[in-house]
Design an enzyme around this catalytic site. Structure first.
Site, PDB file in Angstrom:
ATOM      1  CG  MET A  30      -1.904  -1.078   1.167  1.00 14.22           C
ATOM      2  SD  MET A  30      -3.282  -0.883   1.888  1.00 14.22           S
ATOM      3  CE  MET A  30      -2.639  -0.785   3.846  1.00 14.22           C
ATOM      4  CG  HIS A  37       6.953  -1.993   2.048  1.00 21.43           C
ATOM      5  ND1 HIS A  37       6.845  -0.803   2.873  1.00 21.43           N
ATOM      6  CD2 HIS A  37       5.820  -2.686   2.228  1.00 21.43           C
ATOM      7  CE1 HIS A  37       5.583  -0.949   3.293  1.00 21.43           C
ATOM      8  NE2 HIS A  37       4.953  -1.671   3.033  1.00 21.43           N
ATOM      9  CD  GLN A 150       6.991 -14.150  11.522  1.00 15.77           C
ATOM     10  OE1 GLN A 150       7.948 -14.548  11.003  1.00 15.77           O
ATOM     11  NE2 GLN A 150       6.492 -14.261  12.613  1.00 15.77           N
TER      12      GLN A 150
HETATM   13  P1  AMP Z   1       1.278  -2.757   3.437  1.00 15.21           P
HETATM   14  O1  AMP Z   1       2.094  -1.855   2.440  1.00 15.21           O
HETATM   15  O2  AMP Z   1       1.456  -2.445   4.977  1.00 15.21           O
HETATM   16  O3  AMP Z   1       0.150  -3.598   3.069  1.00 15.21           O
HETATM   17  O4  AMP Z   1       2.631  -3.984   3.537  1.00 15.21           O
HETATM   18  C1  AMP Z   1       3.188  -4.641   2.224  1.00 15.21           C
HETATM   19  C2  AMP Z   1       3.490  -6.187   2.627  1.00 15.21           C
HETATM   20  O5  AMP Z   1       4.661  -5.543   3.472  1.00 15.21           O
HETATM   21  C3  AMP Z   1       2.725  -6.982   3.436  1.00 15.21           C
HETATM   22  O6  AMP Z   1       2.984  -8.366   3.081  1.00 15.21           O
HETATM   23  C4  AMP Z   1       3.241  -6.860   4.891  1.00 15.21           C
HETATM   24  O7  AMP Z   1       3.333  -7.903   5.735  1.00 15.21           O
HETATM   25  C5  AMP Z   1       4.776  -6.798   4.470  1.00 15.21           C
HETATM   26  N1  AMP Z   1       5.398  -5.648   5.763  1.00 15.21           N
HETATM   27  C6  AMP Z   1       4.887  -4.832   6.269  1.00 15.21           C
HETATM   28  N2  AMP Z   1       5.697  -4.512   7.248  1.00 15.21           N
HETATM   29  C7  AMP Z   1       6.653  -5.311   7.141  1.00 15.21           C
HETATM   30  C8  AMP Z   1       7.844  -5.490   8.151  1.00 15.21           C
HETATM   31  N3  AMP Z   1       8.162  -4.609   9.216  1.00 15.21           N
HETATM   32  N4  AMP Z   1       8.529  -6.522   7.747  1.00 15.21           N
HETATM   33  C9  AMP Z   1       8.575  -7.517   6.768  1.00 15.21           C
HETATM   34  N5  AMP Z   1       7.565  -7.320   6.027  1.00 15.21           N
HETATM   35  C10 AMP Z   1       6.568  -6.236   6.356  1.00 15.21           C
END
Ligand code: AMP
Length: 282
Positions: A30, A37, A150
């Site tokens: 997002m 990310h 995760q």
């Molecule tokens: P989001 O943009 O928050 O929807 O996240 C996109 C992807 O990044 C999702 O698969 C999340 O689980 C992953 N993600 C977000 N924060 C972290 C983090 N601190 N460590 C690893 N992966 C993450």
């Protein structure tokens, strides 16, 4: 890095690449990208020939409209970060492109207990929204491999369920949570914490570590109570601190001393909702 806003144009390009034998890896996001990310992109980069990332703030997964409005948008910085992570393709659809019929009446997925517990309980409709957008993104990209964090433990299980329900033969690879040096899990929402709250935010990680260090065979009530007290003292308003079977996510009040467990926490600090989890190592 090539940018696509339209599904048709993206698909024609990817079909061509697929015919040339390229294996596609996909990282949906997002935006408001951070090192968490980037770690997914780095893992994906090594595991595939063509790396696709999407940025789309999906309105259907926000149960709280204010949370949607406040979601950080940092597209220019994101594009630079993606390019330096050697991303081949950025997919940037708008709402109409993904939901041409609007978002009022969308399909529902049978997620069973996965949408009744934890995030499902506290964010009604959230996981239906996650499935609705993931189905559309996966139809558009059709990757061989999908990389998710995760950090969103339950979301990974929901997306695996979606892959099973829809019969998509895509391998879901769950990547470890990337943390700040003090232990706070990286999250786009961390930007909304005041400097004082940012200092206290480490409380979630400390609580997870406390549970990890003190989990013993038998009833879990007193350990969870201690954890509540610990986290509340740092100023958090807790939604849940729960121990569950790491594979099935079934909530446990007792531990048999051998099955793999995961501790999951959701709590508000300074009006910002934070989640984190830890697979217990014994
Ligand atoms: P989001 O943009 O928050 O929807 O996240 C996109 C992807 O990044 C999702 O698969 C999340 O689980 C992953 N993600 C977000 N924060 C972290 C983090 N601190 N460590 C690893 N992966 C993450």
């Amino acid at each position: 890095m090539i940018q696509f806003k339209k599904i048709n144009a993206l698909q024609s390009y990817l079909n061509q690449q697929r015919m040339n034998g390229k294996k596609i890896g996909f990282v949906p996001t997002m935006g408001a990208l951070h090192a968490g990310h980037i770690s997914l992109l780095e893992t994906a980069r090594k595991a595939c020939d063509l790396l696709v990332c999407s940025i789309f703030v999906n309105p259907t997964q926000f149960n709280d409209p204010k949370d949607f409005e406040k979601y950080p948008i940092t597209l220019d910085t994101d594009i630079k970060l993606l390019a330096s992570a050697n991303t081949d393709i950025l997919f940037l659809p708008n709402v109409t492109e993904l939901y041409p019929e609007g978002t009022a009446q969308l399909e529902k997925y049978p997620l069973d207990f996965l949408e009744q517990i934890l995030e499902g309980e506290f964010r009604p409709g959230h996981f239906q929204g996650v499935c609705q957008v993931m189905k559309r993104l996966l139809d558009a990209v059709e990757p061989e491999k999908l990389f998710m964090g995760q950090k969103d433990y339950q979301q990974c299980m929901v997306v695996q369920r979606l892959l099973d329900i829809t019969g998509k033969r895509i391998e879901l690879i769950t990547c470890p949570t990337i943390r700040e040096p003090d232990g706070l899990a990286m999250s786009s929402r961390n930007r909304r914490l005041s400097p004082e709250a940012r200092e206290k935010a480490i409380g979630i990680y400390k609580t997870l570590e406390y549970i990890n260090a003190n989990l013993k065979k038998g009833h879990l009530d007193s350990l969870l109570k201690e954890a509540h007290t610990l986290l509340e003292k740092t100023g958090f308003q807790i939604e849940y601190i729960t121990l569950a079977n790491a594979k099935s996510l079934e909530i446990r009040n007792e531990w048999d001393g051998s099955s793999e467990m995961v501790c999951l926490i959701a709590a508000f600090l300074d009006g910002v909702r934070l989640i984190d989890n830890m697979v217990i190592s014994k």
